[in-house]
Write a protein that holds these residues in place. Sequence first.
Motif, short mmCIF file in Angstrom:
data_model
loop_
_atom_site.label_atom_id
_atom_site.label_comp_id
_atom_site.label_asym_id
_atom_site.label_seq_id
_atom_site.Cartn_x
_atom_site.Cartn_y
_atom_site.Cartn_z
N ILE A 40 -2.04 1.00 -13.15
CA ILE A 40 -3.33 0.86 -12.46
C ILE A 40 -4.06 2.19 -12.43
O ILE A 40 -5.26 2.28 -12.67
CB ILE A 40 -3.11 0.32 -11.03
CG1 ILE A 40 -2.57 -1.10 -11.09
CG2 ILE A 40 -4.41 0.36 -10.24
CD1 ILE A 40 -2.24 -1.68 -9.73
N GLY A 41 -3.29 3.27 -12.14
CA GLY A 41 -3.91 4.59 -12.08
C GLY A 41 -4.54 4.98 -13.40
O GLY A 41 -5.67 5.50 -13.44
N GLY A 42 -3.83 4.74 -14.51
CA GLY A 42 -4.38 5.09 -15.82
C GLY A 42 -5.61 4.28 -16.16
O GLY A 42 -6.59 4.79 -16.71
N THR A 47 0.82 -1.21 0.00
CA THR A 47 0.00 0.00 0.00
C THR A 47 0.85 1.26 0.00
O THR A 47 0.59 2.21 -0.76
CB THR A 47 -0.93 0.00 1.22
OG1 THR A 47 -1.70 -1.22 1.23
CG2 THR A 47 -1.86 1.19 1.20
N VAL A 48 1.87 1.30 0.85
CA VAL A 48 2.76 2.45 0.91
C VAL A 48 3.43 2.70 -0.43
O VAL A 48 3.50 3.83 -0.92
CB VAL A 48 3.82 2.26 2.02
CG1 VAL A 48 4.95 3.24 1.87
CG2 VAL A 48 3.18 2.43 3.39
N SER A 49 3.92 1.65 -1.04
CA SER A 49 4.61 1.79 -2.33
C SER A 49 3.66 2.26 -3.41
O SER A 49 4.01 3.11 -4.24
CB SER A 49 5.23 0.44 -2.72
OG SER A 49 5.91 0.53 -3.95
N ALA A 90 3.93 -3.19 -6.60
CA ALA A 90 3.11 -1.98 -6.57
C ALA A 90 3.85 -0.81 -7.21
O ALA A 90 3.25 0.01 -7.92
CB ALA A 90 2.74 -1.64 -5.13
N GLN A 91 5.15 -0.73 -6.97
CA GLN A 91 5.97 0.33 -7.57
C GLN A 91 5.95 0.23 -9.10
O GLN A 91 5.93 1.25 -9.79
CB GLN A 91 7.40 0.18 -7.05
CG GLN A 91 8.38 1.22 -7.55
CD GLN A 91 9.74 1.05 -6.91
OE1 GLN A 91 9.86 0.50 -5.82
NE2 GLN A 91 10.77 1.53 -7.57
N LEU A 92 5.93 -0.98 -9.62
CA LEU A 92 5.90 -1.20 -11.06
C LEU A 92 4.52 -0.90 -11.65
O LEU A 92 4.39 -0.32 -12.73
CB LEU A 92 6.29 -2.65 -11.36
CG LEU A 92 6.15 -3.12 -12.81
CD1 LEU A 92 7.10 -2.37 -13.73
CD2 LEU A 92 6.41 -4.62 -12.91
#
Length: 590
Positions: A505-507, A375-377, A498-500
Amino acid sequence: FSMLSTALEKMQYEELLTKISKSGPCYRWVITNLIAIIYMKAAFDMFILNLVTASVPFHCAEVTLDNQTVPWSSIAHNASMPDNFTINSFTCSRPRLFRDSDGSLRLESSSEGNASTVNRTSVPAEACSAWTFLPDPPTRWTMFMEYSMVCERQYLMDRIQTMLQFGICLSTVFGPLGDIIGRKTVLVGFAYLDISCNIAVIFVQDLTLQMVLRFIMGFGVPAVIISTILITELVAEDYRGIHGNLMWILFCLGYSGSAAISYFIHNWRVQTAVACAIAGVGYATFIPVIPESPRWLLTRGYTKRAKKILKEICKFSGCKEVLNEFNFEHNELVEPPDENKPPEENCIFKIFPRENLCRLEYFVTVGVLSFNFFTVSLVYFALSFKRDFITKDIYLNVLISGLLEIPAYILAWQLTNRAGRKYTSMANMAFSGVGLIIMPFIPTNPNIVFQGSSVLAIAIKFSVTVAFSILAVYGSEVLPTKVRSCSFFVASILMRGAQLLAPEIGGALASLYDNLPSLLYGVICVLASLTILLLPESKDRPMPNTVAEMEPVGCPCGARRTELATNASGANAQVDEDEMKPLQVFSVDA
């Protein structure tokens, strides 16, 4: 009983570490600053790359004149150019011009009946193959310009960053090596692999090979995680808060320094060379200066090596006499030999001992840490890789973002020392989640650069940074020494994943609903903060050396935690009983 009494008469290892840390603050800070260079190098890798692939204004450098392709520069100063014509409006296709009977230039157009144009409805647009970057001539030279990351090649802006993050994500499979061959070996090996590939990047011209090298550079991340574990095991509990958090200060300096390097040095290859030179000075001292973890050596049975390293540390710290009070053969870190344990079991369960498979505390701890690191990443990098997060000036944006993290790490240090690890990390995660949930409902004005939503975004990133810094120390303390590196990398796999995936995911979510990413991230943050309630506080408590020494997990406010602890103890007792049964049967048969 005689072995136990001998061990109790002598100093415990944590007491020895406390005396060494108090006697030699210079030693502590030398090691911390050297290890922190790895963090600074990691920031250089990500944010210099993020800046040198940023888009700049451009236009097509070619025109089609009388069905012939010619450079735009050859006719740019022609006085007979068509009215209202500007080359800046042609980015991915070439303008088609022709000479009129009077020698003036006309632009082919699809507008029928226009006396100054000719119908080009049936003429397909021709793709541009060369571009001019503005200002012309350019004042700086970036990867975006050198590899023409425009039009159909625009995906390369994110692809090369993705290759680095993909390498970072896959590198987590090497995590168990820290528990098998030692902390220092993994740290030095992967750090040198990273900087070697980074030096090669300076000279390589081919873009495909550039991406391959960036991918391999991502494999330097095990050095970053191992460095956190190593400094935790080299420093006494009273000092882990300040060292575990403040060594991230060099990450902040690397973050902000990326903006300074990219702004004042105009060639991206020279920028890379400067970053390598800064990190290389510290990397050259790793082998002779940084020690292996004595705690790891003792738990693995390498007593002679641990004794030799501790002698050198005590000599440097000016407290050689304290070793006389420590028993290297019998202490809380040295596991007594188990004659009933089959030899092959030591090999099969070297990384994950059998006891891990039946310990509720171990699974809950690793699960909670993994979820929180993910979650943090996810939130941190979604905000960090956004080039216009604070202001439209990309260099100022990175500079401010990096400097903002310095007070975040200082606050994390104070919170861990004064208020502990558990509730401070939980509070920061919860604040970030609530902030992300309410952010879409704050009115915004597109004509104002810095407004209320910007202030809240900065506060969210600040809080997420504090949470990550505390979790890095917290995770190292609640996991047992024997499997700390391996377990930490399980959480790291999700964190790097998550960093990758954060930008992708946002897009995807934003295409469904603009505010969906913020809402989803906020809900996940709140849920992650609640799971921290299951973990025990680690402040002022000794770190567990084995899985059996881990504290009970569960809700601290009721009978549930007691029930979990009872069930876990019963399960372990049953396992021990089951393990003894074959031995008893064998004795009877014999």
